[in-house]
Motif scaffolding. Structure first.
Motif, PDB file in Angstrom:
ATOM      1  N   MET A 138      14.766  69.040  18.410  1.00  0.00           N
ATOM      2  CA  MET A 138      14.271  70.345  17.976  1.00  0.00           C
ATOM      3  C   MET A 138      13.014  70.191  17.141  1.00  0.00           C
ATOM      4  SD  MET A 138      16.052  73.219  15.502  1.00  0.00           S
ATOM      5  CE  MET A 138      16.033  72.107  14.089  1.00  0.00           C
ATOM      6  N   TRP A 139      13.030  69.250  16.189  1.00  0.00           N
ATOM      7  CA  TRP A 139      11.875  69.101  15.305  1.00  0.00           C
ATOM      8  C   TRP A 139      10.652  68.543  16.026  1.00  0.00           C
ATOM      9  CZ3 TRP A 139      10.164  70.992  10.989  1.00  0.00           C
ATOM     10  CH2 TRP A 139      11.058  71.645  10.149  1.00  0.00           C
ATOM     11  N   LEU A 140      10.866  67.667  16.990  1.00  0.00           N
ATOM     12  CA  LEU A 140       9.732  67.197  17.791  1.00  0.00           C
ATOM     13  C   LEU A 140       9.099  68.367  18.538  1.00  0.00           C
ATOM     14  CD1 LEU A 140      11.250  63.863  19.106  1.00  0.00           C
ATOM     15  CD2 LEU A 140       9.163  64.063  17.717  1.00  0.00           C
ATOM     16  N   GLY A 141       9.952  69.279  19.043  1.00  0.00           N
ATOM     17  CA  GLY A 141       9.440  70.481  19.694  1.00  0.00           C
ATOM     18  C   GLY A 141       8.678  71.373  18.738  1.00  0.00           C
ATOM     19  N   ILE A 142       9.228  71.566  17.540  1.00  0.00           N
ATOM     20  CA  ILE A 142       8.571  72.407  16.527  1.00  0.00           C
ATOM     21  C   ILE A 142       7.187  71.853  16.196  1.00  0.00           C
ATOM     22  CG2 ILE A 142       8.657  73.085  14.085  1.00  0.00           C
ATOM     23  CD1 ILE A 142      11.749  73.243  14.413  1.00  0.00           C
ATOM     24  N   MET A 143       7.091  70.545  16.084  1.00  0.00           N
ATOM     25  CA  MET A 143       5.826  69.926  15.678  1.00  0.00           C
ATOM     26  C   MET A 143       4.720  70.053  16.726  1.00  0.00           C
ATOM     27  SD  MET A 143       7.522  66.607  13.857  1.00  0.00           S
ATOM     28  CE  MET A 143       6.004  65.671  13.803  1.00  0.00           C
ATOM     29  N   GLU A 144       5.082  70.451  17.937  1.00  0.00           N
ATOM     30  CA  GLU A 144       4.074  70.694  18.977  1.00  0.00           C
ATOM     31  C   GLU A 144       3.430  72.072  18.842  1.00  0.00           C
ATOM     32  OE1 GLU A 144       2.947  68.662  21.389  1.00  0.00           O
ATOM     33  OE2 GLU A 144       4.218  67.032  20.653  1.00  0.00           O
ATOM     34  N   ILE A 154       6.171  71.603  24.376  1.00  0.00           N
ATOM     35  CA  ILE A 154       7.456  71.607  23.671  1.00  0.00           C
ATOM     36  C   ILE A 154       8.537  71.030  24.573  1.00  0.00           C
ATOM     37  CG2 ILE A 154       9.226  73.081  22.613  1.00  0.00           C
ATOM     38  CD1 ILE A 154       6.922  75.091  21.992  1.00  0.00           C
ATOM     39  N   GLY A 155       8.568  71.509  25.819  1.00  0.00           N
ATOM     40  CA  GLY A 155       9.584  71.062  26.760  1.00  0.00           C
ATOM     41  C   GLY A 155       9.529  69.570  27.028  1.00  0.00           C
ATOM     42  N   GLN A 156       8.318  69.044  27.231  1.00  0.00           N
ATOM     43  CA  GLN A 156       8.223  67.625  27.587  1.00  0.00           C
ATOM     44  C   GLN A 156       8.647  66.716  26.444  1.00  0.00           C
ATOM     45  OE1 GLN A 156       4.732  66.142  29.616  1.00  0.00           O
ATOM     46  NE2 GLN A 156       5.264  64.023  29.153  1.00  0.00           N
ATOM     47  N   VAL A 157       8.222  67.017  25.219  1.00  0.00           N
ATOM     48  CA  VAL A 157       8.555  66.117  24.111  1.00  0.00           C
ATOM     49  C   VAL A 157      10.063  66.094  23.866  1.00  0.00           C
ATOM     50  CG1 VAL A 157       8.286  67.758  22.176  1.00  0.00           C
ATOM     51  CG2 VAL A 157       7.771  65.347  21.840  1.00  0.00           C
ATOM     52  N   ILE A 158      10.726  67.238  24.038  1.00  0.00           N
ATOM     53  CA  ILE A 158      12.181  67.299  23.873  1.00  0.00           C
ATOM     54  C   ILE A 158      12.871  66.526  24.993  1.00  0.00           C
ATOM     55  CG2 ILE A 158      14.181  68.855  23.990  1.00  0.00           C
ATOM     56  CD1 ILE A 158      12.450  70.925  22.479  1.00  0.00           C
ATOM     57  N   GLU A 185      10.034  87.844  25.566  1.00  0.00           N
ATOM     58  CA  GLU A 185       9.205  86.764  26.101  1.00  0.00           C
ATOM     59  C   GLU A 185       8.631  85.975  24.922  1.00  0.00           C
ATOM     60  OE1 GLU A 185       8.863  85.788  29.173  1.00  0.00           O
ATOM     61  OE2 GLU A 185      10.081  87.428  29.968  1.00  0.00           O
ATOM     62  N   PRO A 186       8.367  84.698  25.056  1.00  0.00           N
ATOM     63  CA  PRO A 186       8.509  83.907  26.276  1.00  0.00           C
ATOM     64  C   PRO A 186       9.873  83.224  26.350  1.00  0.00           C
ATOM     65  CG  PRO A 186       7.485  82.565  24.599  1.00  0.00           C
ATOM     66  CD  PRO A 186       7.760  83.904  23.954  1.00  0.00           C
ATOM     67  N   GLN A 187      10.183  82.668  27.520  1.00  0.00           N
ATOM     68  CA  GLN A 187      11.278  81.706  27.613  1.00  0.00           C
ATOM     69  C   GLN A 187      10.725  80.339  27.198  1.00  0.00           C
ATOM     70  OE1 GLN A 187      13.935  81.721  30.982  1.00  0.00           O
ATOM     71  NE2 GLN A 187      13.164  83.712  31.641  1.00  0.00           N
ATOM     72  N   VAL A 188      11.467  79.645  26.365  1.00  0.00           N
ATOM     73  CA  VAL A 188      11.017  78.350  25.834  1.00  0.00           C
ATOM     74  C   VAL A 188      11.927  77.268  26.417  1.00  0.00           C
ATOM     75  CG1 VAL A 188      10.529  77.007  23.765  1.00  0.00           C
ATOM     76  CG2 VAL A 188      10.225  79.501  23.735  1.00  0.00           C
ATOM     77  N   LEU A 189      11.464  76.641  27.502  1.00  0.00           N
ATOM     78  CA  LEU A 189      12.261  75.610  28.162  1.00  0.00           C
ATOM     79  C   LEU A 189      12.254  74.327  27.326  1.00  0.00           C
ATOM     80  CD1 LEU A 189      11.024  76.045  31.847  1.00  0.00           C
ATOM     81  CD2 LEU A 189      12.892  77.239  30.677  1.00  0.00           C
ATOM     82  N   HIS A 190      13.347  73.615  27.378  1.00  0.00           N
ATOM     83  CA  HIS A 190      13.465  72.363  26.622  1.00  0.00           C
ATOM     84  C   HIS A 190      13.252  71.150  27.520  1.00  0.00           C
ATOM     85  CE1 HIS A 190      15.965  75.350  24.279  1.00  0.00           C
ATOM     86  NE2 HIS A 190      14.950  75.071  23.487  1.00  0.00           N
ATOM     87  N   TYR A 191      12.543  71.359  28.604  1.00  0.00           N
ATOM     88  CA  TYR A 191      12.126  70.299  29.513  1.00  0.00           C
ATOM     89  C   TYR A 191      10.825  70.786  30.152  1.00  0.00           C
ATOM     90  CZ  TYR A 191      13.891  73.477  33.083  1.00  0.00           C
ATOM     91  OH  TYR A 191      14.100  74.585  33.865  1.00  0.00           O
ATOM     92  N   GLY A 192      10.054  69.883  30.720  1.00  0.00           N
ATOM     93  CA  GLY A 192       8.832  70.337  31.371  1.00  0.00           C
ATOM     94  C   GLY A 192       7.699  69.336  31.294  1.00  0.00           C
ATOM     95  N   ARG A 193       6.476  69.851  31.485  1.00  0.00           N
ATOM     96  CA  ARG A 193       5.293  68.995  31.512  1.00  0.00           C
ATOM     97  C   ARG A 193       4.218  69.558  30.585  1.00  0.00           C
ATOM     98  NH1 ARG A 193       2.379  69.102  35.687  1.00  0.00           N
ATOM     99  NH2 ARG A 193       3.407  70.810  36.799  1.00  0.00           N
ATOM    100  N   ARG A 194       3.561  68.672  29.893  1.00  0.00           N
ATOM    101  CA  ARG A 194       2.474  69.058  28.995  1.00  0.00           C
ATOM    102  C   ARG A 194       1.402  69.839  29.738  1.00  0.00           C
ATOM    103  NH1 ARG A 194       2.135  67.488  24.017  1.00  0.00           N
ATOM    104  NH2 ARG A 194       3.567  65.880  23.283  1.00  0.00           N
TER     105      ARG A 194
END
Length: 269
Positions: A138-144, A154-158, A185-194
């Motif tokens: 979660m915190w790695l995502g927040i820091m993005e 956010i998604g990729q770092v998580i 909105e938005p949907q915040v996915l916890h996976y993905g690509r930068r």
């Protein structure tokens, strides 16, 4: 592409107050989380605290299309329950249980949303590590979060951190815009690509709330229409903060006196 609301100063202040109250509920309930108490009693304690502070529990009777109304003030998810666990006075906590308590309040018309992990007594090493890694996710995502970044960052770092730790990311549930409504909105996915998905702009407010499984990412829905479990019955963990995109970065809105401190790597930023 769906329009992501940009909040003005007055709205941000209202959402900040609601978010702080939601976090204070989690502070309040913490000492009661111990073996022998029921999830129904924990829900009742949270409900009474919210009402005493002139607010409304947003989950109570919440009814999105295709669902039955949610029956309680909170979601309390134990062990292999990923999310939306329904509190029950017959469900007593056992020593070592891992528990997520998810709070959303409506205060003066504004929404604040947050969740934390707790343990009833001493947890297993596995449960403790999963909760720690999920918190760090979660915190790695927040820091993005900063203007010009993308939701995919956010998604990729998580995803990278969870999978490199030997865990998996639940795909079917995600973070979301919040503040004027429960889910925006938005949907915040916890996976993905930068570099993919929407660009972040000051005034956006959304949750980051990764659900991380010790086993596979697959889930199953229970007959009650709400409770979601891991398909392989492995442990699951989740943490959640509500985040404001500021002119220079981010502000965590769901803060309270006894909230867990950020990880050391976040403090160094």
């Amino acid at each position: 592409m769906a329009i992501i609301p940009i909040k003005n100063a007055e709205q941000i202040e209202g959402i900040r107050k609601a978010s702080q109250l939601a976090a204070e509920v989690l502070d309040y309930v913490a000492p009661f989380v111990k073996p022998g108490i029921s999830t129904g009693e924990l829900d009742k304690l949270c409900h009474e605290f919210i009402v005493e502070h002139n607010a409304i529990p947003a989950p109570l009777n919440y009814c999105p299309p295709g669902y039955t109304p949610y029956p309680n003030a909170t979601c309390i998810s134990l062990n292999d329950v990923v999310c939306h666990g329904i509190p029950n006075f017959n469900k007593l906590l056992k020593k070592g249980d891992a528990i997520n308590i998810d709070i959303t309040v409506i205060k003066d018309g504004y929404y604040g949303d947050t969740s934390r992990m707790y343990f009833a007594g001493e947890p297993s090493i596995m449960a403790k590590r999963l909760a720690k890694i999920t918190y760090e996710c979660m915190w790695l995502g927040i820091m993005e979060v900063k203007p010009g970044a993308h939701l995919g960052d956010i998604g990729q770092v998580i995803q990278d951190y969870a999978e490199n730790s030997g865990y998996s990311v639940v795909r079917e549930f995600c973070g979301h815009g919040v503040g004027l409504e429960f889910h925006e909105e938005p949907q915040v996915l916890h996976y993905g690509r930068r570099g993919t998905l929407a660009e972040l702009k000051p005034g956006m407010i959304f949750t980051i709330e990764p659900m991380i499984n010790a086993g596979g990412k697959s889930i199953r829905a229970m007959p009650d229409g709400w409770t979601i479990r891991t398909k392989d019955r492995s442990l699951s963990a989740q943490w959640e903060h509500t985040i404001l995109v500021t002119d220079t970065g981010y502000e965590v809105l769901t803060v309270s006196p006894n909230m867990p401190p950020p990880p050391n790597f976040a403090k160094q930023k």
